[in-house]
Structure formats: structure tokens, C-alpha cells
Design a protein around this motif. Structure first.
Motif, PDB file in Angstrom:
ATOM      1  N   ARG A 120     -52.752 -60.335 -35.355  1.00  0.00           N
ATOM      2  CA  ARG A 120     -53.251 -61.431 -36.392  1.00  0.00           C
ATOM      3  C   ARG A 120     -53.977 -60.624 -37.498  1.00  0.00           C
ATOM      4  O   ARG A 120     -53.875 -60.978 -38.654  1.00  0.00           O
ATOM      5  N   ARG A 121     -54.927 -59.934 -37.124  1.00  0.00           N
ATOM      6  CA  ARG A 121     -55.938 -59.136 -38.038  1.00  0.00           C
ATOM      7  C   ARG A 121     -54.867 -58.217 -38.937  1.00  0.00           C
ATOM      8  O   ARG A 121     -55.221 -58.058 -40.111  1.00  0.00           O
ATOM      9  N   ARG A 122     -53.997 -57.635 -38.166  1.00  0.00           N
ATOM     10  CA  ARG A 122     -53.194 -56.780 -38.993  1.00  0.00           C
ATOM     11  C   ARG A 122     -52.237 -57.240 -40.079  1.00  0.00           C
ATOM     12  O   ARG A 122     -52.079 -57.053 -41.070  1.00  0.00           O
ATOM     13  N   LEU A 123     -51.618 -58.552 -39.661  1.00  0.00           N
ATOM     14  CA  LEU A 123     -50.910 -59.531 -40.649  1.00  0.00           C
ATOM     15  C   LEU A 123     -51.626 -59.727 -41.804  1.00  0.00           C
ATOM     16  O   LEU A 123     -51.498 -59.770 -42.924  1.00  0.00           O
ATOM     17  N   THR A 124     -53.274 -60.134 -41.534  1.00  0.00           N
ATOM     18  CA  THR A 124     -53.770 -60.769 -42.704  1.00  0.00           C
ATOM     19  C   THR A 124     -54.265 -59.404 -43.562  1.00  0.00           C
ATOM     20  O   THR A 124     -54.289 -59.635 -44.950  1.00  0.00           O
ATOM     21  N   ALA A 125     -54.484 -58.289 -42.797  1.00  0.00           N
ATOM     22  CA  ALA A 125     -54.585 -57.094 -43.693  1.00  0.00           C
ATOM     23  C   ALA A 125     -53.511 -56.534 -44.710  1.00  0.00           C
ATOM     24  O   ALA A 125     -53.718 -55.933 -45.589  1.00  0.00           O
ATOM     25  N   ILE A 126     -52.241 -56.798 -44.159  1.00  0.00           N
ATOM     26  CA  ILE A 126     -51.223 -56.266 -44.900  1.00  0.00           C
ATOM     27  C   ILE A 126     -50.999 -56.957 -46.140  1.00  0.00           C
ATOM     28  O   ILE A 126     -50.683 -56.356 -47.233  1.00  0.00           O
ATOM     29  N   GLY A 127     -51.332 -58.236 -46.404  1.00  0.00           N
ATOM     30  CA  GLY A 127     -51.377 -58.951 -47.642  1.00  0.00           C
ATOM     31  C   GLY A 127     -49.942 -59.754 -48.028  1.00  0.00           C
ATOM     32  O   GLY A 127     -49.235 -59.943 -46.846  1.00  0.00           O
ATOM     33  N   PRO A 128     -49.551 -59.973 -48.950  1.00  0.00           N
ATOM     34  CA  PRO A 128     -48.359 -60.930 -49.188  1.00  0.00           C
ATOM     35  C   PRO A 128     -47.025 -60.167 -49.164  1.00  0.00           C
ATOM     36  O   PRO A 128     -46.111 -60.942 -48.644  1.00  0.00           O
TER      37      PRO A 128
END
Length: 219
Positions: A120-128
Motif C-alpha cells: 500500500r505504501r508503494r502504491l501511494t508513493a508511485i503517484g497517479p
């Protein structure tokens, strides 16, 4: 990131209480509801809007696999005594993020929850928008290829296996001792794995001096 909201679904009241206790011990996770059958699970998802459902398969009114198929907008971690391959395959096809076979320890569930939180953190960090290497890391398809000059694919695989099997973070010196490499060589491969998204650097601060560089497997 706010706490991950969890719904625990199990037909056994005592088991549901134990699993809820396991979840509550993991930082960043919070149980928002408990259900003991499929119908209540679906209602609880609609009412409590959890991020993650710990879902048993053997429920009194319907199969947990049917509940899985009916759910949308929520992640599901299957928890079941069912270990036959067709059941596991159906859970995967239904979109379960993981599958944990009963009985399991608090440590086993904690590990899966931390993996989930990390994703989840990685997904959030990736951006749009995601790049292909971002997606590869999320799905675990990043491969060791196109090695920099002076590095060996076979040796890199040895370092990666050593770091993964250690089950904890390692320093370059510890990695060198386990692999038979020099400390300098071990550090080069560990840094490459960090750059490839398969490991992460975790500084350990002591009482004085520079922090010790330690490396943890991500995969």
C-alpha cells in the motif's frame, strides 16, 4: 498513512477474537468489525468500509469464496484450513491478496499484514501514474538482469538468496561471511539489489559514529 481498517470474518467466535487480537498487535492496523457468516460479512463491508478483510472460507451460510467474488473495493486475505490446490487457485482467481492456512501463529499473520502495508505504501508513493518497473516491483516480477559491469548474475542471485533466506536485515560484513565474498563485493551487490527495488537500506544508529548500513530483502 492512516491505520489500515480490518474486518475479521470467522464462524468460530473464539477464533475470530484471537485473530482480532493478532491484528491489533500489528502497528498501523485496526479491527473495525467482526462477522461470523457470509451475509454479515457483506453487510459489515458496506457499513464499516474496511481496507482489508480477513476472510475464512468455511462459513455457515455460504462459502467464503462466494463472499470474495461478491466483494468490490476492498482487499481480501483468505484465512482457512482448506489447503487443496483448487481452493487456493479459486481464491487467487477471485483476487485475494494472500492466503494463510490455519492454524497459524501471530507472527505469520503479522508478516502478511506488513507485506500488505508495504505494498500500500508503494502504491501511494508511485503517484497517479506507474512506470513498468514500479509495476514489476509491486507484482514481484522484477528480475536480475542487465548487470552493471563487474557484477555477475550468478553471484547476485547468491546474494539475493542469502538476504531473502536470512529473514532479517544483514550488514555487508554479515552477507560477505555468509556468501564467501569480500565485504566490498557484498556491499556492491547489496546496493545493486536496493537500486533494483529488491532490497532496502536500513541505517542502524548506535551511540556514536556513523550509522551501520543494513539491508533487508523486499523481493
Amino acid at each position: 498513512m492512516s491505520d489500515t481498517r480490518v474486518l475479521v470474518v470467522d464462524d468460530d467466535f473464539m477464533v475470530a477474537r484471537i485473530h482480532s487480537g493478532y491484528v491489533s498487535r500489528v502497528p498501523g492496523f485496526r479491527v473495525v468489525s467482526v462477522a461470523h457468516n457470509g451475509a454479515d460479512a457483506l453487510a459489515a463491508v458496506a457499513e464499516s468500509r474496511p481496507d482489508l478483510v480477513l476472510l475464512d472460507i468455511y462459513l455457515p451460510d455460504m462459502s467464503g469464496l462466494d463472499v470474495l467474488k461478491a466483494l468490490t473495493g476492498v482487499d481480501v486475505l483468505m484465512i482457512s484450513a482448506a489447503r487443496d490446490v483448487p481452493t487456493v487457485r479459486e481464491a487467487m482467481r477471485g483476487g485475494a491478496v494472500n492466503y494463510l492456512i490455519k492454524p497459524f501463529t501471530a507472527a505469520a499473520l503479522s508478516e502478511r499484514l506488513r507485506q500488505y502495508a508495504d505494498t500500500r505504501r508503494r502504491l501511494t508513493a508511485i503517484g497517479p501514474e506507474a512506470r513498468q518497473d514500479d509495476v514489476d516491483r509491486l507484482f514481484g516480477t522484477k528480475t536480475i538482469a542487465s548487470m552493471p559491469k563487474g557484477l555477475s548474475t550468478a553471484t547476485c542471485a547468491l546474494v539475493a538468496d542469502t538476504l531473502r533466506e536470512a529473514g532479517r536485515d544483514l550488514s555487508a560484513a554479515e552477507t560477505a561471511q555468509l556468501t564467501g565474498l569480500s565485504r566490498v563485493s557484498a556491499r556492491r551487490y547489496l546496493e545493486y539489489l536496493c537500486g533494483a527495488g529488491q532490497a532496502e537500506l536500513r541505517p542502524r544508529y548506535g551511540t556514536a559514529g556513523r550509522p551501520e548500513h543494513r539491508y533487508r530483502w523486499l523481493g
